[in-house]
Design an enzyme around this catalytic site. Structure first.
Site, PDB file in Angstrom:
ATOM      1  N   TYR A 189       0.864  -1.183   0.000  1.00  0.00           N
ATOM      2  CA  TYR A 189       0.000   0.000   0.000  1.00  0.00           C
ATOM      3  C   TYR A 189       0.897   1.228   0.000  1.00  0.00           C
ATOM      4  O   TYR A 189       1.858   1.304   0.773  1.00  0.00           O
ATOM      5  CB  TYR A 189      -0.891  -0.001   1.249  1.00  0.00           C
ATOM      6  CG  TYR A 189      -1.757   1.241   1.394  1.00  0.00           C
ATOM      7  CD1 TYR A 189      -2.811   1.486   0.514  1.00  0.00           C
ATOM      8  CD2 TYR A 189      -1.527   2.160   2.418  1.00  0.00           C
ATOM      9  CE1 TYR A 189      -3.613   2.621   0.651  1.00  0.00           C
ATOM     10  CE2 TYR A 189      -2.329   3.288   2.560  1.00  0.00           C
ATOM     11  CZ  TYR A 189      -3.368   3.518   1.677  1.00  0.00           C
ATOM     12  OH  TYR A 189      -4.156   4.641   1.809  1.00  0.00           O
ATOM     13  N   ASP A 200       9.397   2.859  -0.569  1.00  0.00           N
ATOM     14  CA  ASP A 200       8.392   3.470   0.302  1.00  0.00           C
ATOM     15  C   ASP A 200       8.701   3.055   1.740  1.00  0.00           C
ATOM     16  O   ASP A 200       8.340   1.966   2.176  1.00  0.00           O
ATOM     17  CB  ASP A 200       6.994   3.016  -0.137  1.00  0.00           C
ATOM     18  CG  ASP A 200       5.909   3.664   0.718  1.00  0.00           C
ATOM     19  OD1 ASP A 200       6.247   4.268   1.769  1.00  0.00           O
ATOM     20  OD2 ASP A 200       4.728   3.551   0.350  1.00  0.00           O
ATOM     21  N   LYS A 219       4.980   9.173   8.814  1.00  0.00           N
ATOM     22  CA  LYS A 219       4.764   8.599  10.157  1.00  0.00           C
ATOM     23  C   LYS A 219       5.770   9.101  11.193  1.00  0.00           C
ATOM     24  O   LYS A 219       5.629  10.192  11.708  1.00  0.00           O
ATOM     25  CB  LYS A 219       4.738   7.072  10.058  1.00  0.00           C
ATOM     26  CG  LYS A 219       3.652   6.621   9.035  1.00  0.00           C
ATOM     27  CD  LYS A 219       2.994   5.321   9.347  1.00  0.00           C
ATOM     28  CE  LYS A 219       2.075   4.889   8.218  1.00  0.00           C
ATOM     29  NZ  LYS A 219       0.776   4.449   8.553  1.00  0.00           N
TER      30      LYS A 219
END
Ligand SMILES: Cc1ncc(COP(=O)(O)O)c(C=O)c1O
Length: 424
Positions: A140, A235, A261
Site C-alpha cells: 500500500y 516506500d 509517520k
C-alpha cells in the site's frame, strides 16, 4: 458522551462513522472503540477503559502516546505561531537531521505518505519521460489514483482499479506484480523494456501484514529496473526510523525514498528524498509541480525533531524491538499450547500474527490466513484490554514506552484468546 453515543454521532457526520476506513472495524466486526486519550503504552476510551495499545496510530508512535519531549516541543512551537507560508528554522532543523541520518541529498516535506508517493511517481515520470509504474500486490502506498490498483488475472498485466472513481486509463498505467518474485520482475522488464518509469515497493512490506523480502527479491529490485532505465522508489513510510535511526537499509540503491509517520512525531507528515539532480526537477527549480499550504508546518517539524532527538542514540528502537521479540515468543508459545496453526512474523518492533501455518511470502499466501479466526482473536484481545490493529493484514507496533509488564499482560491475554480461537 460514552462510546456508543460518540459512534452514533460520528455515523451521522462521517461516511461509515470514520475518517479513514480501517478504523471502522469492518474486517473484524464489532464496534470500533473511540479513543479519548493516550498515555505511554495505553489508550483510554471515552468510558475510561484502558487498553494496551499496539496500533500506535498505525506506526508513528514509537515512543508511545503523549511522549513528554514531543508534547513539550509542540507546545513551544504553537506558542510561536502555527503556520507562516514561509521558510522556518524548524524545516532546516528536521531536514538536516533526516538528510544526515539517511544520506538523501535533498528532501521535500509534504503532509502525508500519500503525497510523498504521489510526488515521487510524478518525479520519476518526468525524469524518465515514461508513464508506466510497477507496484507489488499487497503493498500500500496511499490512496492516489494510480496506486489504488490491483493485479489483473495474469501476473504481468496492467492493473484494474481497486476503487470506484479511478479512471481506467489511469489504473492502466500501473502494473501489479507479485511481491518477492524476482522472475516476475525480470519477465515484466523483458516484455516492456522501455516503458517503465519506476518500480515502487515497501522494502519490508507492512500492509498485507508483515512480510519479509527475500534477498533475491531485494537484489532484483536494485538491478533490473536500473538496467532498463527505470527508477526504484523505496516506500519507507512505515519502516523509516522505526527499524533503526534512518532508513531500513535493505534497499540502498533506491533512487527515491518516501518517508512519513515517525518523522512527524505523530503529526501529519510525509517526505520524499533522493539525489540532488533528481530532486531538483521539483518546482521551483524544475518543471515538476508540487506544493502545499501547510508543508513543513512548524508544529510538525518541532514534533519530528523531538522524535528524532529521542531516537538518535538507537536505544528506543532497540528496546521496542526487544519487547516485540518477547511478545512474539509469548504468542508463539500460545499458538503451540492452543494447537492453533499460526505464524508470527517480526522485524524489529513490527510484527503480525498470521492464522496460517508458516510465514507468508506474498499477498496471495497472506490471504490464506484465516481471517475469521483473526477477527475472533481481535475481539477476544479487546475484551482483555489489548488493542490490536483491526485487520489480519495490518502490522502490530510495539513502542519503547511499553514495559515487560504490558508485554506479559498481552501474552497472557493472547494465550486465553488463542484457547478461545482453538474451540471455534
Ligand atoms: C507504506 C505506506 N506508504 C504510504 C502510506 C500512506 O501514508 P498516509 O496514510 O500518511 O497518506 C502508508 C499508510 O499507511 C503506508 O503504510
Amino acid at each position: 458522551m460514552d462510546n456508543a453515543g460518540l459512534r452514533d454521532a460520528a455515523a451521522g457526520l462521517f461516511p461509515g462513522g470514520v475518517n479513514s476506513p480501517v478504523r471502522s472495524f469492518r474486517s473484524v466486526g464489532g464496534n470500533p472503540i473511540p479513543i479519548a486519550r493516550g498515555q505511554g503504552p495505553f489508550v483510554f476510551d471515552t468510558e475510561s477503559r484502558r487498553y494496551i495499545d499496539f496500533v500506535a496510530a498505525f506506526g508513528p508512535l514509537i515512543l508511545g502516546h503523549a511522549a513528554p519531549p514531543i508534547v513539550e516541543a509542540i507546545r513551544q512551537a504553537a506558542g510561536d505561531g502555527t503556520a507562516f507560508g514561509a521558510l522556518t528554522p524548524g524545516e532546516v532543523d528536521l531536514g538536516r537531521r533526516i538528510t544526515e541520518a539517511t544520506g538523501l541529498e535533498r528532501i521535500r516535506f509534504v503532509n502525508s505518505g500519500t503525497e510523498a508517493t504521489m510526488t515521487a511517481i510524478r518525479l520519476a515520470r518526468a525524469a524518465t519521460g515514461r508513464d508506466i509504474v510497477v507496484k507489488f500486490d499487497g503493498c500500500y502506498h496511499g490512496h492516489s489514483d494510480g496506486l489504488l490498483v490491483k493485479a489483473g488475472s495474469g501476473v504481468a498485466t496492467l492493473g484494474l482499479s481497486d476503487s470506484a472513481g479511478v479512471p481506467g486509463p489511469i489504473a492502466g498505467l500501473t502494473a501489479v506484480l507479485p511481491y518477492n518474485d524476482p522472475a516476475a520482475l525480470a519477465a515484466w522488464f523483458a516484455a516492456h523494456p522501455a516503458d517503465t518509469a519506476a518500480v515502487i515497493v515497501e522494502p519490508i512490506a507492512g500492509n498485507m501484514g508483515l512480510i519479509e523480502p527475500s534477498p533475491a527479491f531485494l537484489d532484483a529490485l536494485q538491478r533490473i529496473p536500473r538496467a532498463h532505465g527505470a527508477l526504484l522508489i523505496a516506500d519507507e513510510v512505515i519502516t523509516g526510523f522505526r527499524l533503526r535511526y534512518g532508513l531500513s537499509g535493505v534497499l540502498p540503491a533506491a533512487d527515491l525514498v518516501c518517508l512519513g509517520k515517525i518523522i512527524g512525531g505523530g503529526l501529519p507528515v510525509g517526505a520524499l528524498g533522493g539525489r540532488r539532480g533528481l530532486m531538483d526537477l521539483l518546482a521551483p527549480l524544475g518543471p515538476v509541480y508540487q506544493a502545499g499550504t501547510l508543508s513543513g508546518n512548524p508544529l510538525v517539524m518541532a514534533a519530528g525533531a523531538a522524535m528524532l532527538d529521542a531516537l538518535a542514540d538507537g536505544r528506543a528502537c532497540y528496546r521496542a524491538a526487544e519487547l516485540a521479540g518477547h511478545l512474539q515468543d509469548g504468542v508463539e508459545t500460545g499458538l503451540r499450547r492452543a494447537g492453533v496453526p499460526g505464524s508470527v512474523v517480526r522485524r524489529g518492533s513490527m510484527l503480525t500474527l498470521f492464522f496460517r501455518e508458516g510465514a507468508p511470502h506474498d499477498y496471495e499466501t497472506a490471504r490464506e490466513s484465516d481471517s475469521a479466526r483473526f477477527a475472533h482473536f481481535h475481539r477476544a484481545m479487546l475484551n482483555r484490554g489489548v488493542m490490536l490493529p483491526p485487520s489480519q493484514f495490518e502490522t502490530w507496533f510495539v513502542s519503547a514506552a511499553h514495559s515487560e509488564a504490558e508485554i506479559d499482560s498481552a501474552v497472557t491475554a493472547a494465550h486465553e484468546a488463542l484457547r478461545e480461537v482453538a474451540s471455534l
